[in-house]
Motif scaffolding. Sequence first.
Motif, PDB file in Angstrom:
ATOM      1  N   PRO A  94      52.298  35.601  49.666  1.00 11.60           N
ATOM      2  CA  PRO A  94      51.725  35.205  50.518  1.00 11.60           C
ATOM      3  C   PRO A  94      51.340  35.486  51.535  1.00 11.60           C
ATOM      4  O   PRO A  94      49.855  35.663  52.355  1.00 11.60           O
ATOM      5  CB  PRO A  94      51.405  33.838  49.770  1.00 11.60           C
ATOM      6  N   ARG A  95      52.447  35.786  52.319  1.00 16.49           N
ATOM      7  CA  ARG A  95      52.084  35.395  54.009  1.00 16.49           C
ATOM      8  C   ARG A  95      51.999  37.134  53.796  1.00 16.49           C
ATOM      9  O   ARG A  95      51.440  37.289  55.371  1.00 16.49           O
ATOM     10  CB  ARG A  95      53.758  35.705  54.231  1.00 16.49           C
ATOM     11  N   LEU A  96      52.406  37.980  53.576  1.00 12.09           N
ATOM     12  CA  LEU A  96      51.747  39.415  53.436  1.00 12.09           C
ATOM     13  C   LEU A  96      50.411  39.541  52.759  1.00 12.09           C
ATOM     14  O   LEU A  96      49.658  40.721  53.536  1.00 12.09           O
ATOM     15  CB  LEU A  96      52.806  40.681  53.576  1.00 12.09           C
ATOM     16  N   PHE A  97      49.910  39.369  51.620  1.00 10.41           N
ATOM     17  CA  PHE A  97      49.233  39.916  50.752  1.00 10.41           C
ATOM     18  C   PHE A  97      47.937  38.459  50.618  1.00 10.41           C
ATOM     19  O   PHE A  97      48.631  37.570  49.812  1.00 10.41           O
ATOM     20  CB  PHE A  97      49.942  40.337  49.581  1.00 10.41           C
ATOM     21  N   ALA A  98      47.388  38.676  51.820  1.00 16.55           N
ATOM     22  CA  ALA A  98      46.721  37.079  51.685  1.00 16.55           C
ATOM     23  C   ALA A  98      45.682  36.858  49.691  1.00 16.55           C
ATOM     24  O   ALA A  98      44.962  37.987  49.397  1.00 16.55           O
ATOM     25  CB  ALA A  98      45.041  37.280  52.532  1.00 16.55           C
ATOM     26  N   PRO A  99      46.419  36.137  49.960  1.00 18.86           N
ATOM     27  CA  PRO A  99      45.514  35.804  48.375  1.00 18.86           C
ATOM     28  C   PRO A  99      44.720  35.966  48.070  1.00 18.86           C
ATOM     29  O   PRO A  99      43.612  36.234  47.205  1.00 18.86           O
ATOM     30  CB  PRO A  99      45.487  33.741  48.297  1.00 18.86           C
ATOM     31  N   GLN A 100      43.256  35.517  48.740  1.00 20.43           N
ATOM     32  CA  GLN A 100      42.024  35.975  48.245  1.00 20.43           C
ATOM     33  C   GLN A 100      41.667  37.274  47.909  1.00 20.43           C
ATOM     34  O   GLN A 100      40.890  37.872  47.878  1.00 20.43           O
ATOM     35  CB  GLN A 100      41.274  34.965  49.598  1.00 20.43           C
ATOM     36  N   ARG A 101      42.207  38.353  49.001  1.00 21.45           N
ATOM     37  CA  ARG A 101      42.785  39.818  48.991  1.00 21.45           C
ATOM     38  C   ARG A 101      43.273  40.224  48.292  1.00 21.45           C
ATOM     39  O   ARG A 101      42.464  40.582  47.221  1.00 21.45           O
ATOM     40  CB  ARG A 101      43.152  39.881  49.764  1.00 21.45           C
ATOM     41  N   VAL A 102      44.148  39.499  46.800  1.00 16.98           N
ATOM     42  CA  VAL A 102      45.037  40.119  46.217  1.00 16.98           C
ATOM     43  C   VAL A 102      44.053  39.867  44.932  1.00 16.98           C
ATOM     44  O   VAL A 102      43.629  40.012  43.474  1.00 16.98           O
ATOM     45  CB  VAL A 102      46.571  38.958  45.656  1.00 16.98           C
ATOM     46  N   ALA A 103      42.780  38.732  45.217  1.00 16.74           N
ATOM     47  CA  ALA A 103      41.787  37.635  44.297  1.00 16.74           C
ATOM     48  C   ALA A 103      41.178  38.920  43.969  1.00 16.74           C
ATOM     49  O   ALA A 103      40.899  39.264  42.671  1.00 16.74           O
ATOM     50  CB  ALA A 103      41.581  36.866  44.341  1.00 16.74           C
ATOM     51  N   ALA A 104      40.314  39.299  45.227  1.00 17.40           N
ATOM     52  CA  ALA A 104      39.714  40.021  44.815  1.00 17.40           C
ATOM     53  C   ALA A 104      39.955  41.707  44.447  1.00 17.40           C
ATOM     54  O   ALA A 104      39.838  42.704  43.818  1.00 17.40           O
ATOM     55  CB  ALA A 104      38.674  40.622  46.958  1.00 17.40           C
ATOM     56  N   PHE A 105      41.263  42.042  44.405  1.00 15.22           N
ATOM     57  CA  PHE A 105      41.483  43.104  44.167  1.00 15.22           C
ATOM     58  C   PHE A 105      42.146  43.235  42.353  1.00 15.22           C
ATOM     59  O   PHE A 105      41.343  43.902  41.904  1.00 15.22           O
ATOM     60  CB  PHE A 105      42.732  43.184  44.609  1.00 15.22           C
ATOM     61  N   GLU A 106      42.869  41.980  41.900  1.00 15.51           N
ATOM     62  CA  GLU A 106      42.362  41.100  40.454  1.00 15.51           C
ATOM     63  C   GLU A 106      41.377  41.479  40.357  1.00 15.51           C
ATOM     64  O   GLU A 106      40.958  42.661  38.722  1.00 15.51           O
ATOM     65  CB  GLU A 106      43.399  40.253  40.198  1.00 15.51           C
ATOM     66  N   ARG A 107      40.294  41.434  40.522  1.00 14.07           N
ATOM     67  CA  ARG A 107      39.241  41.408  39.806  1.00 14.07           C
ATOM     68  C   ARG A 107      37.983  42.538  39.588  1.00 14.07           C
ATOM     69  O   ARG A 107      37.516  43.148  38.896  1.00 14.07           O
ATOM     70  CB  ARG A 107      38.399  40.426  40.736  1.00 14.07           C
ATOM     71  N   ALA A 108      38.851  43.625  40.894  1.00 15.26           N
ATOM     72  CA  ALA A 108      38.260  44.816  40.555  1.00 15.26           C
ATOM     73  C   ALA A 108      38.739  45.350  39.774  1.00 15.26           C
ATOM     74  O   ALA A 108      38.496  46.579  38.973  1.00 15.26           O
ATOM     75  CB  ALA A 108      38.039  45.374  41.747  1.00 15.26           C
ATOM     76  N   LEU A 109      39.915  45.772  39.663  1.00 15.70           N
ATOM     77  CA  LEU A 109      41.462  46.013  38.352  1.00 15.70           C
ATOM     78  C   LEU A 109      40.748  45.742  37.200  1.00 15.70           C
ATOM     79  O   LEU A 109      40.593  46.840  36.572  1.00 15.70           O
ATOM     80  CB  LEU A 109      42.359  45.582  38.788  1.00 15.70           C
ATOM     81  N   SER A 110      40.318  44.091  37.212  1.00 14.26           N
ATOM     82  CA  SER A 110      40.397  43.843  35.983  1.00 14.26           C
ATOM     83  C   SER A 110      38.749  44.320  35.075  1.00 14.26           C
ATOM     84  O   SER A 110      38.083  44.476  34.207  1.00 14.26           O
ATOM     85  CB  SER A 110      39.561  42.312  35.849  1.00 14.26           C
ATOM     86  N   VAL A 111      37.540  44.493  36.312  1.00 15.20           N
ATOM     87  CA  VAL A 111      36.255  45.209  35.972  1.00 15.20           C
ATOM     88  C   VAL A 111      36.683  46.387  35.511  1.00 15.20           C
ATOM     89  O   VAL A 111      35.798  47.433  34.586  1.00 15.20           O
ATOM     90  CB  VAL A 111      35.257  45.014  37.253  1.00 15.20           C
ATOM     91  N   LEU A 112      37.261  47.220  36.500  1.00 17.93           N
ATOM     92  CA  LEU A 112      37.706  48.842  35.513  1.00 17.93           C
ATOM     93  C   LEU A 112      38.373  49.398  34.748  1.00 17.93           C
ATOM     94  O   LEU A 112      37.937  49.958  33.771  1.00 17.93           O
ATOM     95  CB  LEU A 112      37.939  50.152  36.999  1.00 17.93           C
ATOM     96  N   LEU A 113      38.968  48.256  34.740  1.00 18.06           N
ATOM     97  CA  LEU A 113      39.865  48.450  33.065  1.00 18.06           C
ATOM     98  C   LEU A 113      39.081  47.747  31.325  1.00 18.06           C
ATOM     99  O   LEU A 113      38.907  48.548  31.104  1.00 18.06           O
ATOM    100  CB  LEU A 113      40.904  47.526  32.905  1.00 18.06           C
ATOM    101  N   GLU A 114      38.375  46.914  31.762  1.00 21.71           N
ATOM    102  CA  GLU A 114      37.138  46.799  30.649  1.00 21.71           C
ATOM    103  C   GLU A 114      36.248  48.169  30.714  1.00 21.71           C
ATOM    104  O   GLU A 114      36.373  48.314  29.549  1.00 21.71           O
ATOM    105  CB  GLU A 114      36.155  45.503  31.226  1.00 21.71           C
TER     106      GLU A 114
END
Length: 520
Positions: free
Chosen positions: A177-197
């Motif tokens: 989390p020090r390198l990859f901000a949690p909110q940034r990772v969360a946004a990335f996860e949402r984008a992946l989820s939308v595309l996978l669906e």
Amino acid sequence: MTSDHVVADQEPVFRLLADPATHGLAGEVARIDTHGAAVFLAGADVYKVKRAVRFDFMDLSTLEKRHAACRRELELNRPAAPGIYLGLVPVTRREGALHLGGEGEVVEWTVHMRRFDETATLDRIADRDGLTPALLDDLARAVLAFHERAERHVETDSPAALARVAAGVVAGLRETPRLFAPQRVAAFERALSVLLERLDPLLAQRARTGEVRRCHGDLHLRNVALIDGAPVLFDALEFDEALATIDRLYDLAFLLMDLGLRGRADAANRVLNRYLAACGDAPPYDGLAALPLFLALRAGIRAQVTAAALAHRAPAERAAGEEEALAYLAYAERALAPEPARLVAVGGLSGTGKSTLAAGLASAIGPLPGAVHLRSDVERKRLAGVGEFDRLPPGAYTMDATVAVYAALRERAGAVLAAGHGVVVDAVHQKEDERDAIEAVARAHDASFTGIWLEAPVETLAGRVEARRADASDATAEVVRQQAARAAGSLDWMRIDASGTPDEVLARVRAAMGLPAPKP
């Protein structure tokens, strides 16, 4: 190499293989270490030992498992690189001493390879700016040949497998989390989820039609070597069948991502285009819809792995490692960023440089790694069943043949747009109905359209076509003059002066289209 994942002491084996006397050499034996192997370069030979390690993604904890991995490595790589992979050689114990080969108790297995120039891997060649167009074309064909030989797996649940990969990537990013901000990772996860669906039906369909294959699995520049002037794929992933039983465009995406992260967007685009062109009558255009997902996952994995390795880097090297990890994540985010489908048509008489311009524009059009480039000269050769550089007789240039070529271009352009990707179509487009028809393709797919008309003095064009060598076009100076004698009709496309160098013309077009200048 110390690690919490090491489960057995292999140092006696490593000392044996590092000893020049073992190989009958006077000079030193070079050693290369990775998280999964120790490689010993001894004269003209290479011996690779699987490390006794256990990771979540790789279990080589027993001799039996390491032996199986060695056998699988040989089986997977020999077809593509028969001159490199020679066989398996055991490390044995006789009378209390270790030996390379021979009779005795087998205590370890090695993959025996023929040594090649370590500076000839494509990552090293890229560092020397040596990735020529010809080499990139050969690379694309080599990858396709590997995929054509690969076993199909129609039973694979591709959507579920990729969802697991995505979940693993996100979990891995969250560990730093020090390198990859949690909110940034969360946004990335949402984008992946939308595309996978959204892609679920397509991914499943591609598996059913044989597009999921037992691929290379680790297809980046460091795992391709230039040997005897040809790119040779080696070191395919052997320790996990599931990780390498994937959509072939997901396999290709690792290579495209690697080129893109090295600042070679043009090279990534060329490899994609040459791969698709080499597929002949059945290019996998439908899979372009999944390419953003594939690129994002490949880059996300590299971001995760690079970050996880920071603890093992020297303090002076950690800042560079952090920058590298962040660059991977930024690329993954860019791959997922919405990018509308777009059709760019390039027209003009023979010799105006349509194909050179189209190839130069392609990397900046549409989703990563840029647009599919369709060329009338290449389509004509494909429809005629001849090679790209084979000359066709005059009978291949009848009105009916030309109508068929333009129809094929429009059909292919529509297939690319249907996948949500970008496409650049280059053809003379001298007739109004030809220009209207290609623009109609864009409208039919709700894609934006840009028409570019290149023009230059006739004698300039005649001189250019006469100077061509090894080109798909069969145009001559006489053809140029015949074209010039025909009226083009009403032209509402962007008119661009095509005199000057290709770089000058490309700069004019990019400026006229509002595209940013390419990074140096």
